[in-house]
Design an enzyme around this catalytic site. Structure first.
Site, PDB file in Angstrom:
ATOM      1  N   ALA A 188       0.854  -1.198   0.000  1.00 42.58           N
ATOM      2  CA  ALA A 188       0.000   0.000   0.000  1.00 42.58           C
ATOM      3  C   ALA A 188       0.881   1.236   0.000  1.00 42.58           C
ATOM      4  CB  ALA A 188      -0.937  -0.010   1.201  1.00 42.58           C
ATOM      5  N   GLY A 189       1.846   1.252  -0.956  1.00 42.10           N
ATOM      6  CA  GLY A 189       2.693   2.429  -1.137  1.00 42.10           C
ATOM      7  C   GLY A 189       2.112   3.290  -2.244  1.00 42.10           C
ATOM      8  N   HIS A 450      -8.012  35.517  -3.423  1.00 42.37           N
ATOM      9  CA  HIS A 450      -9.225  34.976  -2.809  1.00 42.37           C
ATOM     10  C   HIS A 450     -10.308  34.844  -3.866  1.00 42.37           C
ATOM     11  CE1 HIS A 450     -12.423  34.297   0.081  1.00 42.37           C
ATOM     12  NE2 HIS A 450     -13.140  35.197  -0.572  1.00 42.37           N
TER      13      HIS A 450
HETATM   14  P1  NAD Z   1       6.712   2.201  -2.312  1.00 43.73           P
HETATM   15  O1  NAD Z   1       8.004   2.111  -1.607  1.00 43.73           O
HETATM   16  O2  NAD Z   1       6.038   3.509  -2.429  1.00 43.73           O
HETATM   17  O3  NAD Z   1       5.660   1.221  -1.640  1.00 43.73           O
HETATM   18  C1  NAD Z   1       5.885  -0.140  -1.488  1.00 43.73           C
HETATM   19  C2  NAD Z   1       5.073  -0.618  -0.303  1.00 43.73           C
HETATM   20  O4  NAD Z   1       5.120  -2.013  -0.283  1.00 43.73           O
HETATM   21  C3  NAD Z   1       5.614  -0.116   1.029  1.00 43.73           C
HETATM   22  O5  NAD Z   1       4.572   0.432   1.787  1.00 43.73           O
HETATM   23  C4  NAD Z   1       6.201  -1.369   1.649  1.00 43.73           C
HETATM   24  O6  NAD Z   1       6.118  -1.364   3.054  1.00 43.73           O
HETATM   25  C5  NAD Z   1       5.329  -2.436   1.051  1.00 43.73           C
HETATM   26  N1  NAD Z   1       5.928  -3.761   0.983  1.00 43.73           N
HETATM   27  C6  NAD Z   1       7.201  -4.095   0.720  1.00 43.73           C
HETATM   28  N2  NAD Z   1       7.345  -5.442   0.709  1.00 43.73           N
HETATM   29  C7  NAD Z   1       6.123  -5.964   0.968  1.00 43.73           C
HETATM   30  C8  NAD Z   1       5.614  -7.281   1.068  1.00 43.73           C
HETATM   31  N3  NAD Z   1       6.399  -8.338   0.883  1.00 43.73           N
HETATM   32  N4  NAD Z   1       4.299  -7.448   1.360  1.00 43.73           N
HETATM   33  C9  NAD Z   1       3.483  -6.367   1.532  1.00 43.73           C
HETATM   34  N5  NAD Z   1       3.922  -5.089   1.441  1.00 43.73           N
HETATM   35  C10 NAD Z   1       5.218  -4.893   1.146  1.00 43.73           C
HETATM   36  O7  NAD Z   1       6.987   1.545  -3.750  1.00 43.73           O
HETATM   37  P2  NAD Z   1       6.028   1.419  -5.007  1.00 43.73           P
HETATM   38  O8  NAD Z   1       4.649   1.804  -4.662  1.00 43.73           O
HETATM   39  O9  NAD Z   1       6.313   0.097  -5.597  1.00 43.73           O
HETATM   40  O10 NAD Z   1       6.630   2.510  -5.955  1.00 43.73           O
HETATM   41  C11 NAD Z   1       8.027   2.464  -6.300  1.00 43.73           C
HETATM   42  C12 NAD Z   1       8.568   3.835  -6.459  1.00 43.73           C
HETATM   43  O11 NAD Z   1       8.092   4.418  -7.664  1.00 43.73           O
HETATM   44  C13 NAD Z   1       8.125   4.793  -5.370  1.00 43.73           C
HETATM   45  O12 NAD Z   1       8.966   4.708  -4.252  1.00 43.73           O
HETATM   46  C14 NAD Z   1       8.224   6.114  -6.025  1.00 43.73           C
HETATM   47  O13 NAD Z   1       9.529   6.580  -5.879  1.00 43.73           O
HETATM   48  C15 NAD Z   1       7.953   5.801  -7.490  1.00 43.73           C
HETATM   49  N6  NAD Z   1       6.568   6.218  -7.805  1.00 43.73           N
HETATM   50  C16 NAD Z   1       6.234   7.520  -7.615  1.00 43.73           C
HETATM   51  C17 NAD Z   1       4.952   7.933  -7.876  1.00 43.73           C
HETATM   52  C18 NAD Z   1       4.597   9.368  -7.647  1.00 43.73           C
HETATM   53  O14 NAD Z   1       5.500  10.186  -7.544  1.00 43.73           O
HETATM   54  N7  NAD Z   1       3.325   9.717  -7.563  1.00 43.73           N
HETATM   55  C19 NAD Z   1       3.998   7.031  -8.311  1.00 43.73           C
HETATM   56  C20 NAD Z   1       4.369   5.713  -8.461  1.00 43.73           C
HETATM   57  C21 NAD Z   1       5.671   5.320  -8.211  1.00 43.73           C
END
Ligand code: NAD
Ligand code: FAD
Length: 485
Positions: A188-189, A450
């Site tokens: 949930a990243g 505003h």
């Molecule tokens: P993220 O690091 O944002 O989220 C990954 C999530 O997965 C974390 O919360 C982590 O705790 C969890 N996780 C890790 N291993 C796990 C497991 N085995 N089981 C369950 N949960 C687990 O990474 P992402 O969402 O893959 O995105 C990668 C990167 O791409 C981001 O860090 C960001 O830099 C970039 N990105 C940026 C944007 C934006 O700027 N809006 C959008 C998408 C991606």
């Protein structure tokens, strides 16, 4: 041997920005990229344009319009009748946006005199690059300076091996031909929330399995808490503190086994997205004697100016330390090239904005209140809710807040955190203020139009010294009450 002033490896945002700027500064530049698009033809723009920022935002914007039309417009007095989504058309339109932008990079290369070379690049010793065009023999190129910008790849996890159909990474999740009735997301990243939102808005039941107990651990705690509540209301079922043990495709569905503090569970979904982070892409990039070293996490090791351990070889973007964000890579690319040209810019890593394009959006720059307090810093905080601004109320976009964190002694802005409509745009005001070394008072003394959402930024800045106007100041009210009784 063909020789260049600069060879750039990778035509993602970091690499293409470096290549274009170098050509603009009069250098002879080649940019090598091995990516192919959906049609199998070479494509420019890297992850960002082909499988990342742009296609995900195309789907986020369309799915947001859909959910507004379906659920919100009627409450504002607009009748739309039945609303439905044509997924193949939505995907085709996303592909049109991608084609326009990747073609645009080709045009910029041509217009600026960058030589685009399609194929694989490997760095050899002494700034020579082995270039292998697809289906052809390798040849050696030489450059005065080499810039490595090979980007990143999704992390795989053994319990959920990708099969490209049922279990996919973020690129696969941009290509579904229909809305999966049940969607699972591991992680949930940022990607999990953005792509979970897309398919959830279009009708999927979405379950997100997150390993950490904390939601959005890198964000301000109050904002993460409010966002979790909002996403829950939107139907995203976010299960924290879970450990995925296995994922098996059976009878056209995926059975996901996971554990949490209550025990072992199984959930069945039609598609499963694995979004657990990204790793630096250094596969086949470095000859053993090229002189470039990796750090302990596999990123190309660089100093603050993106110089590697090999003379005149630089690395930028996702393949080096720091947040994996397109704008960070672009600024690094421009910095490196301008320094090669003799100028002295630096990248201010304290002012990299981060945005999550959910609805409401989440955006921040600088440090969180919790991070600063944990480091022993004394801070003053101002916060202001969008619900108290006229424009947010008029637009029916009242969820969220702006939080401004300033040094208690100097008043210097240390962080700004926003949950709300257009947070991605509002955060730029804070980035500019912080880049100029502003104090909260500087923002407070600035006039904001505003009615705008930006007034919440103004009020939060005023709030750092307890001076917000559209807020009940309990301390002042008590003082007045004491005097008049
Ligand atoms: P993220 O690091 O944002 O989220 C990954 C999530 O997965 C974390 O919360 C982590 O705790 C969890 N996780 C890790 N291993 C796990 C497991 N085995 N089981 C369950 N949960 C687990 O990474 P992402 O969402 O893959 O995105 C990668 C990167 O791409 C981001 O860090 C960001 O830099 C970039 N990105 C940026 C944007 C934006 O700027 N809006 C959008 C998408 C991606
Ligand atoms: P990349 O864009 O990955 O480009 C690297 C290029 O180098 C690729 O084309 C690759 O094929 C090529 N290459 C690699 N090795 C070689 C080699 N040896 N020879 C030749 N070519 C090679 N970031 C944001 O800032 N905002 C967002 O909204 C956002 N949304 C995202 C959404 C998703 C779904 C994903 C996956 C990512 C998102 N990102 C976002 C992250 C962003 O895409 C990356 O930070 C950015 O693309 C990194 O740029 P880069 O130039 O370093 O690498």
């Amino acid at each position: 041997m063909e020789d260049y002033d600069v060879i750039v490896v990778g035509a993602g945002p970091a690499g293409y920005a470096a290549a274009i700027r170098a050509a603009q500064l009069g250098m002879k530049v080649a940019c090598i990229d091995e990516s192919c698009g959906k049609d199998g033809a070479p494509t420019l723009g890297g992850t960002c344009l082909n499988w990342g920022c742009i296609p995900s935002k195309a789907l986020l914007d369309v799915s947001h319009k859909f959910i507004d039309a379906k659920e919100k417009l009627a409450t504002l007095g607009i009748s739309t009748g039945d609303v439905s989504v044509d997924v193949p058309r939505m995907i085709a339109r996303k592909d049109e946006v991608v084609a326009k932008l990747t073609g645009g990079i080709g045009a910029l290369f041509q217009g600026n005199g960058v030589t685009a070379l399609a194929g694989h690049a490997k760095l050899l010793a002494r700034r020579r690059v082995e270039y292998t065009p697809r289906g052809d023999e390798p040849r050696t190129l030489e450059a005065k300076h080499v810039i490595l910008a090979p980007g990143s790849l999704p992390v795989d996890i053994p319990p959920a091996p990708l099969d490209g159909e049922f279990i996919v990474d973020s690129a696969g999740a941009l290509e579904f031909s229909a809305v999966p009735p049940r969607l699972g997301v591991i992680g949930a990243g940022v990607i999990g929330l953005e792509l979970g939102s897309v398919w959830g808005r279009l009708g999927a039941d979405v379950v997100l399995l997150e390993a950490l107990d904390d939601f959005l651990a890198m964000a301000d705690r109050r904002i993460a808490r409010d966002a979790l509540w909002e996403f829950g209301k939107q139907g995203l079922d976010i299960r924290l503190g879970t450990r995925v043990m296995g994922a098996e495709v059976r009878d056209g569905a995926v059975q996901v086994a996971y554990q949490d503090k209550h025990g072992e569970h199984t959930t069945t979904v039609d598609k499963l997205i694995v979004a657990v982070g990204r790793r630096p892409n250094t596969e086949g990039l470095l000859a053993p004697d090229c002189g470039v070293n990796l750090d302990e996490r596999g990123f190309v090791y660089v100093n603050d100016l993106c110089a590697t351990d090999a003379p005149d070889v630089y690395a930028i973007g996702d393949v080096v330390r720091g947040p994996m964000l397109a704008h960070k890579g672009i600024e690094e690319g421009v910095m490196v090239v301008e320094r090669i040209h003799g100028r002295k810019p630096v990248v201010n890593y304290d002012c990299v904005p981060a945005v999550i394009y959910t609805h409401p959006e989440i955006a921040w720059v600088g440090k969180t209140e919790e991070e600063l307090k944990a480091a022993g810093e004394e801070v003053n905080v101002g916060a202001f809710s969008f619900a108290a601004t006229g424009r947010a109320l008029a637009a029916d976009e009242t969820v969220g807040m702006v939080k401004v964190v300033a040094d208690a002694e100097t008043d210097r802005l240390l962080g700004v955190h926003i949950l709300g409509e257009q947070a991605s745009e509002l955060i730029a005001q804070a980035v500019i203020a912080m880049e100029f070394g502003a104090g909260a008072e500087d923002l407070a003394l600035t006039m904001f139009a505003h009615p705008t959402l930006s007034e919440a930024v103004h009020e939060a800045a005023l709030g750092v010294a307890g001076n917000a106007i559209h807020m009940v100041n309990r301390k002042a009210a008590r003082k007045v009450a004491r005097k008049t009784t």
